[in-house]
Design a protein around this motif. Structure first.
Motif, PDB file in Angstrom:
ATOM      1  N   ASP A  10       0.901  -1.230  -0.024  1.00  0.00           N
ATOM      2  CA  ASP A  10      -0.071  -0.100   0.018  1.00  0.00           C
ATOM      3  C   ASP A  10       1.084   1.331   0.088  1.00  0.00           C
ATOM      4  N   PRO A  11       1.116   1.829  -1.036  1.00  0.00           N
ATOM      5  CA  PRO A  11       1.982   3.029  -1.126  1.00  0.00           C
ATOM      6  C   PRO A  11       1.521   3.969  -0.262  1.00  0.00           C
ATOM      7  N   THR A  12       0.261   4.448  -0.410  1.00  0.00           N
ATOM      8  CA  THR A  12      -0.259   5.491   0.414  1.00  0.00           C
ATOM      9  C   THR A  12       0.074   5.368   1.830  1.00  0.00           C
ATOM     10  N   ALA A  13      -0.280   4.129   2.265  1.00  0.00           N
ATOM     11  CA  ALA A  13       0.182   3.704   3.873  1.00  0.00           C
ATOM     12  C   ALA A  13       1.445   3.714   4.088  1.00  0.00           C
ATOM     13  N   SER A  14       2.416   3.523   3.337  1.00  0.00           N
ATOM     14  CA  SER A  14       3.788   3.575   3.435  1.00  0.00           C
ATOM     15  C   SER A  14       4.427   4.971   3.475  1.00  0.00           C
ATOM     16  N   ALA A  15       3.497   5.655   2.805  1.00  0.00           N
ATOM     17  CA  ALA A  15       4.082   7.255   2.745  1.00  0.00           C
ATOM     18  C   ALA A  15       3.542   7.962   4.204  1.00  0.00           C
ATOM     19  N   GLY A  58      20.121  12.324   0.717  1.00  0.00           N
ATOM     20  CA  GLY A  58      19.233  13.005  -0.172  1.00  0.00           C
ATOM     21  C   GLY A  58      18.777  12.192  -1.307  1.00  0.00           C
ATOM     22  N   THR A  59      18.910  10.730  -1.361  1.00  0.00           N
ATOM     23  CA  THR A  59      18.099   9.926  -2.142  1.00  0.00           C
ATOM     24  C   THR A  59      16.927   9.943  -1.864  1.00  0.00           C
ATOM     25  N   SER A  60      16.119   9.941  -2.917  1.00  0.00           N
ATOM     26  CA  SER A  60      14.729   9.896  -2.983  1.00  0.00           C
ATOM     27  C   SER A  60      14.024   8.487  -3.034  1.00  0.00           C
ATOM     28  N   VAL A  61      13.148   8.345  -2.019  1.00  0.00           N
ATOM     29  CA  VAL A  61      12.684   6.860  -1.976  1.00  0.00           C
ATOM     30  C   VAL A  61      11.215   7.040  -2.246  1.00  0.00           C
ATOM     31  N   PHE A  62      10.833   6.191  -3.462  1.00  0.00           N
ATOM     32  CA  PHE A  62       9.238   6.290  -3.910  1.00  0.00           C
ATOM     33  C   PHE A  62       8.843   4.849  -3.578  1.00  0.00           C
ATOM     34  N   PHE A  63       7.750   5.039  -3.110  1.00  0.00           N
ATOM     35  CA  PHE A  63       6.763   4.012  -2.834  1.00  0.00           C
ATOM     36  C   PHE A  63       5.825   3.730  -4.123  1.00  0.00           C
TER      37      PHE A  63
END
Length: 483
Positions: A233-238, A268-273
């Motif tokens: 669940d990307p939204t829950a991860s965010a 500074g690395t971006s982490v995308f869900f």
């Protein structure tokens, strides 16, 4: 006025909490109580379970600190290597559970002596410390009886989501580095399968291994800019990441493009869900290009390794551990040509997402050796490394040249079958094994001044990263740069 009595781990006569509690108990004065400090107790290997039997009203103060396991004088260990909870090796959740079970109602105080924190930006250190306490509450709550949990009322965080693998690794590249990386990927069997609808980003894919090449206008060479992780669940991860104080990254996207929540890691690395398929999949943002060829047998991303700024190494450990729910695997120190390098690896329980972090214990010089600032690499998985290496070499992949004496030493140490040793020597393959299984891997040269690629095969239950070969790889990369 209340006076706390604390046993110091290096005390000559009183150096355990049991002894200090005996003194407080015999003193028998309402203004005299106990101070318990996790470092002083756990550094000696004492069992903290007895704290639960101390009357809560006599526990006046609690001090918390984590630390790595170290074989050194406990006073020096205490003064220089304490960490925030979750950054070291102590079981602070169990420790705190015993303290709360006893009935302690005071503050959770962080007593951390550390050479890095002493020089850090206070605001950044405060966020790191706050995150550590939030994560510690979450780990402690399940260890408490219902009545204790109701009294302590730990803050509930959005739960960590199940991870389902590396969705992608994004590299920013300038024109020259972009050609160099693309050529190496093609030789490894990747195809340029997609072009982003609104951004100068190419999708290179083989199996479930995906690399995004972002032709960023401000790029200098090549660098890993972002990690995409697939979650249930990307939204829950965010939401969890935001609750743990991770900086949320604003994104510009087209009207029909996927809404990928993202946060910034400490370096500074971006982490995308991400969501891999179905409505809202990020893959729908890419217009299809070349069909995927047969490839060389690469199936997925095995792990990503990022060199951390010296001041952010422990902060990054806590970030990935708390935000993504990764678990520390092991830590090691490697003798590099330029000094010691400290490594720490983390993975989710299913081993589908692996992140390695490293840091130079001493800052690198550049006068006597060609410097690579903060090297990074992406490792891809295959089920037949010898076949993959043979196909990649035939396609002109820039495989790193390994010194011949490595194979003489390998033969003396582990004596692989002669035909296997000959193939490894021919194809520049390195090897490791332990009680759980075997590990074969090869590397490319450094691409774009900073990034290199690795292909690995895990046999049996091998869960390491071939650290025994790291000094050889570093020396080989240095020799290639000097040439």
């Amino acid at each position: 006025m209340r006076v706390c009595y604390e046993a110091l781990a290096w005390g000559r006569f009183v150096n355990t909490y049991e002894r200090s509690w005996e003194i407080v108990r015999r003193g028998d004065h309402p203004a005299l109580g106990l101070c318990v400090d996790s470092f002083h107790i756990l550094s000696r290997g004492s069992d903290p379970a007895g704290i639960a039997d101390i009357p809560g009203e006599k526990l006046f103060f609690l001090q918390l600190a984590d630390a790595p396991h170290m074989d050194m004088d406990v006073l020096q260990w205490s003064r220089h290597y304490r960490l925030f909870p979750g950054q070291g090796a102590f079981d602070l959740a169990a420790f705190l559970g015993h303290v709360l079970t006893a009935g302690y109602r005071g503050p959770l105080s962080l007593e951390v002596f550390n050479d890095v924190f002493r020089q850090s930006d206070p605001a950044r250190a405060a966020v790191d410390a706050h995150r550590s306490l939030l994560a510690l509450q979450e780990l402690t709550a399940p260890k408490l009886a219902a009545s204790v949990r109701e009294r302590a009322r730990p803050l509930e965080l959005p739960p960590a989501q199940e991870l389902r693998g590396h969705a992608f690794v994004e590299l920013t590249v300038d024109a020259g580095a972009g050609e160099e990386v693309a050529s190496a990927l093609a030789a490894l069997g990747f195809a340029r399968t997609g072009r982003h609808a609104s951004k100068p980003v190419q999708l290179w894919q083989q199996g479930e291994a995906r690399v995004l090449l972002n032709n960023a206008p401000d790029a200098r060479g090549a660098a890993i800019a972002a990690l995409g992780v697939e979650t249930a669940d990307p939204t829950a991860s965010a939401r969890r990441a935001e609750a743990l104080l991770a900086p949320v990254l604003p994104r510009v996207r087209g009207e029909a493009e996927a809404d990928l929540p993202a946060v910034a890691a400490p370096d500074g690395t971006s982490v995308f869900f991400c969501q891999g398929d179905g409505p809202g999949s990020w893959l729908a943002d890419f217009a299809p290009l070349d069909p995927a060829p047969a490839g060389t047998g690469i199936t997925s991303v095995d792990h990503v390794a990022l060199t951390q700024p010296f001041d952010h190494f422990d902060e990054a450990t806590l970030f990935y551990r708390s935000v993504l729910g990764l678990r520390p695997q092991h830590a090691s120190e490697v003798a590099a040509p330029f000094g010691l390098v400290r490594n720490r690896t983390m993975a989710d329980p299913a081993q589908s997402v692996r992140v390695g972090m490293s840091v130079s214990v001493l800052r690198r010089g550049s006068e006597w050796q060609p410097a690579v600032p903060d090297p990074q690499h992406v490792a891809f998985a295959t089920s037949d490394l010898i076949a993959t290496a043979r196909a990649a070499r035939a396609a002109g992949a820039p495989v790193l040249d390994i010194p011949d004496n490595y194979y003489d030493d390998l033969d003396a140490r582990v004596a692989p079958p002669p035909e296997v040793l000959a193939a490894m020597r021919e194809l520049e393959i390195l090897y490791d094994r332990n009680d759980d299984g075997e590990f074969l891997h090869f590397y490319t040269a450094v691409l774009g001044g900073r990034v290199f690629l690795e292909v690995v095969q895990r046999i049996g239950g091998y869960a390491g990263y071939g650290e025994v070969n790291a000094p050889v790889r570093m020396a080989a990369h240095r020799r290639a740069r000097r040439a």
